[in-house]
Motif scaffolding. Structure first.
Motif, short mmCIF file in Angstrom:
data_model
loop_
_atom_site.label_atom_id
_atom_site.label_comp_id
_atom_site.label_asym_id
_atom_site.label_seq_id
_atom_site.Cartn_x
_atom_site.Cartn_y
_atom_site.Cartn_z
N GLY A 41 46.93 57.05 50.64
CA GLY A 41 46.14 55.83 50.34
C GLY A 41 45.60 55.45 49.07
N LEU A 42 45.22 56.50 48.10
CA LEU A 42 44.96 56.12 46.86
C LEU A 42 45.96 55.91 45.84
CD1 LEU A 42 42.71 59.35 46.13
CD2 LEU A 42 42.11 56.83 46.74
N MET A 43 47.38 56.40 46.19
CA MET A 43 48.33 55.87 45.47
C MET A 43 48.72 54.51 45.69
SD MET A 43 51.09 59.14 45.98
CE MET A 43 52.40 58.06 45.17
N LEU A 44 48.64 53.95 47.07
CA LEU A 44 48.74 52.46 47.20
C LEU A 44 47.97 51.64 46.45
CD1 LEU A 44 49.68 52.75 51.07
CD2 LEU A 44 51.33 52.21 49.14
N LEU A 45 46.59 52.18 46.22
CA LEU A 45 45.66 51.27 45.66
C LEU A 45 45.97 51.26 44.01
CD1 LEU A 45 42.40 52.61 47.21
CD2 LEU A 45 43.47 50.44 47.58
N ALA A 46 46.45 52.38 43.84
CA ALA A 46 46.82 52.73 42.17
C ALA A 46 47.99 51.65 41.94
CB ALA A 46 47.30 53.85 41.79
N GLU A 47 48.86 51.43 42.96
CA GLU A 47 50.07 50.67 42.71
C GLU A 47 49.66 49.21 42.84
OE1 GLU A 47 52.88 51.65 45.86
OE2 GLU A 47 53.40 53.34 44.85
N CYS A 48 48.65 48.83 43.54
CA CYS A 48 48.12 47.29 43.71
C CYS A 48 47.57 47.07 42.31
CB CYS A 48 46.95 47.31 44.73
SG CYS A 48 47.61 47.42 46.39
N MET A 49 46.93 47.78 41.33
CA MET A 49 46.36 47.59 40.08
C MET A 49 47.39 47.54 39.37
SD MET A 49 42.81 50.06 40.32
CE MET A 49 42.01 48.84 39.18
N ALA A 50 48.77 48.26 39.48
CA ALA A 50 49.42 48.02 38.49
C ALA A 50 50.03 46.81 38.43
CB ALA A 50 50.66 49.30 38.53
N LYS A 51 49.99 45.82 39.28
CA LYS A 51 50.79 44.31 39.37
C LYS A 51 49.92 43.41 38.58
CE LYS A 51 53.04 45.91 43.31
NZ LYS A 51 53.16 45.75 44.92
N SER A 52 48.72 43.33 38.71
CA SER A 52 47.69 42.11 38.51
C SER A 52 46.56 42.65 38.45
CB SER A 52 48.00 40.81 39.16
OG SER A 52 47.93 40.99 40.32
N VAL A 53 45.42 42.52 37.43
CA VAL A 53 44.40 43.04 37.86
C VAL A 53 43.11 41.78 37.63
CG1 VAL A 53 42.62 44.39 36.44
CG2 VAL A 53 44.93 45.29 36.87
N THR A 54 42.50 41.48 38.29
CA THR A 54 41.40 40.45 38.30
C THR A 54 40.10 41.22 38.61
OG1 THR A 54 41.58 39.99 40.70
CG2 THR A 54 42.93 38.85 38.89
N SER A 55 38.81 40.96 38.22
CA SER A 55 37.68 41.44 38.49
C SER A 55 37.29 41.33 39.84
CB SER A 55 36.45 40.50 37.79
OG SER A 55 36.50 40.78 36.46
N PRO A 56 37.70 40.40 40.78
CA PRO A 56 37.55 40.63 42.36
C PRO A 56 38.35 41.96 42.58
CG PRO A 56 37.72 38.31 41.72
CD PRO A 56 37.86 39.12 40.70
N THR A 105 38.92 47.19 45.04
CA THR A 105 39.72 48.55 45.01
C THR A 105 38.75 49.54 45.05
OG1 THR A 105 41.42 47.73 43.78
CG2 THR A 105 41.22 49.99 43.78
N GLU A 106 37.38 49.45 44.34
CA GLU A 106 36.30 50.25 44.07
C GLU A 106 35.76 50.59 45.82
OE1 GLU A 106 31.76 50.75 42.21
OE2 GLU A 106 33.06 49.29 41.78
N GLY A 107 35.90 49.57 46.28
CA GLY A 107 35.09 49.61 47.79
C GLY A 107 36.26 50.45 48.69
N HIS A 108 37.64 50.30 48.37
CA HIS A 108 38.75 50.80 49.39
C HIS A 108 38.61 52.36 48.90
CE1 HIS A 108 39.96 47.35 51.38
NE2 HIS A 108 40.73 46.86 50.16
N VAL A 109 38.63 52.59 47.69
CA VAL A 109 38.39 54.30 47.03
C VAL A 109 37.31 54.81 47.86
CG1 VAL A 109 37.98 55.53 45.32
CG2 VAL A 109 39.74 53.64 44.94
N GLU A 110 36.16 54.26 47.75
CA GLU A 110 35.04 54.91 48.43
C GLU A 110 35.28 55.04 49.70
OE1 GLU A 110 30.15 53.88 48.72
OE2 GLU A 110 31.26 52.82 47.53
N GLN A 111 35.89 54.14 50.55
CA GLN A 111 35.98 54.08 51.82
C GLN A 111 36.88 55.37 52.28
OE1 GLN A 111 34.11 52.34 54.36
NE2 GLN A 111 35.25 54.04 55.84
#
Length: 360
Positions: free
Chosen positions: A59-74, A79-85
């Motif tokens: 799950g954390l790897m998938l979140l990391a992959e999402c951030m590798a593509k494009s990054v915006t403040s939202p 992602t922070e909320g998903h990591v906490e969950q």
């Protein structure tokens, strides 16, 4: 570009040689550190609780992959909320898992203590009876009337035989009861081990279970193959329809994968949307199985969302390898993983984009 840490560690003379990092460079370095931290958290979770850690890791790897593509403040906040969950869910499941295992061990210790207490009480009871019998024998030595002595000896012999017979019977009953209790708790331990080796969502073996059975296969030193399966476009299903739909798809896919496999095959969920199949036999036999799997398992799935759920077309990247004598499990899985991601890259290149699920 130098890292932020290295930049901050420079003294004044060295600092003049480097230009300050731009905001984009700072952001890139920060995100790189964030992704590394997510990977470290996943690795720690996997070591802390092997049966449950792989799901957190994936799950954390998938979140990391999402951030590798494009990054915006939202996206960062999301992602922070998903990591906490993810961490919260993993923590609750881990606590429940260890509490359950502790309960199993506690019950076994209690029954053993009760058995020991029962044996001690029985031995004390018979020790008292033998003590009383010894006192009567000592009293007989003071008798002078032979008929009285003979009568006392006969009576004492009968009592002694009755006591010994009763001890023997109690011993058999105690052993039988203990065997029943041990059998009961052996069953409970087996059930606990089954829970530890099975994926709660799909019912397949989990990563720990697959690794255990891989070890058995390598110990047997007989030909076998490993198939790594990575679903294409699973993240798109989650993003479009939600995680409940994603879980439903995983369960359906797991059922089809198990149905298309032989009873002797090991079918497991490696983590996230990755699956593993262990096949007895050589690579030629395994290739036939993979072709059958592609025909019967890949294809259209209906998501159970209301009366008329949407349909998605699912396929996957596959890595098939045959175990080589003396090869470690780590190296075997690494070869399968490499082939799987090589095929995924080829599929992405052919389609001109990341391979994904097609929605009907």
């Amino acid at each position: 570009m130098i890292s932020i840490k290295k930049y901050l560690d420079l003294d004044s003379s060295e600092l003049s040689k480097y230009r300050p990092p731009s905001p984009d460079e700072v952001l890139a370095s920060t995100l790189e550190a964030y992704r590394a931290a997510l990977g470290a958290m996943g690795n720690c979770g996997s070591r802390a609780c092997p049966p449950l850690g792989p799901d957190l890791q994936q799950g954390l790897m998938l979140l990391a992959e999402c951030m590798a593509k494009s990054v915006t403040s939202p996206l960062v906040r999301e992602t922070e909320g998903h990591v906490e969950q993810q961490l919260q869910d993993w923590g609750e499941k881990t606590a429940e898992y260890f509490q359950q295992r502790a309960g199993d061990v506690k019950e076994i210790l209690i029954v053993l203590a009760q058995a020991a207490e029962s044996v001690a009480e029985r031995d004390q009871r018979y020790s008292n009876q033998f003590g009383e019998f010894t006192k009567r024998l000592q009293a007989m030595a003071k008798l002078e009337d032979l008929p009285q002595i003979r009568s006392a000896i006969v009576r004492g012999a009968k009592e002694l035989k009755t006591c010994v017979d009763k001890m023997e019977q109690d011993g058999r009953e105690s052993v039988a009861a203990l065997r029943t209790q041990v059998s009961t708790y052996e069953t409970k331990l087996e059930e606990a081990e089954q829970r530890a080796c099975h994926d709660a969502l799909t019912g397949l073996d989990n990563r720990h279970g697959v690794e255990t059975k891989l070890q058995r296969h390598t110990d047997a030193k007989k030909p076998f193959c490993v198939v790594m399966v990575d679903l294409n476009g699973f993240k798109g299903v989650n993003d479009t329809y939600g995680h409940e739909a994603g879980d439903d798809l995983l369960k359906q896919f797991a059922t089809e994968l198990r149905s298309a496999s032989r009873a002797t095959d090991v079918v497991g969920r490696w983590g996230g949307d990755e699956f593993v199949v262990i096949l007895d036999g050589n690579i030629t036999e395994a290739q036939t199985h993979v072709e059958r799997m592609q025909k019967w398992v890949f294809g259209s799935y209906t998501l159970h969302l209301g009366a008329e759920g949407p349909k998605v077309e699912m396929n996957a990247a596959i890595g098939l390898v045959e175990w080589q004598a003396g090869e470690s499990i780590k190296d075997l899985l690494s070869r399968a993983d490499s082939l799987m991601y090589k095929q995924k890259a080829e599929m992405r290149k052919q389609s001109g984009a990341a391979p994904g699920a097609k929605v009907n």
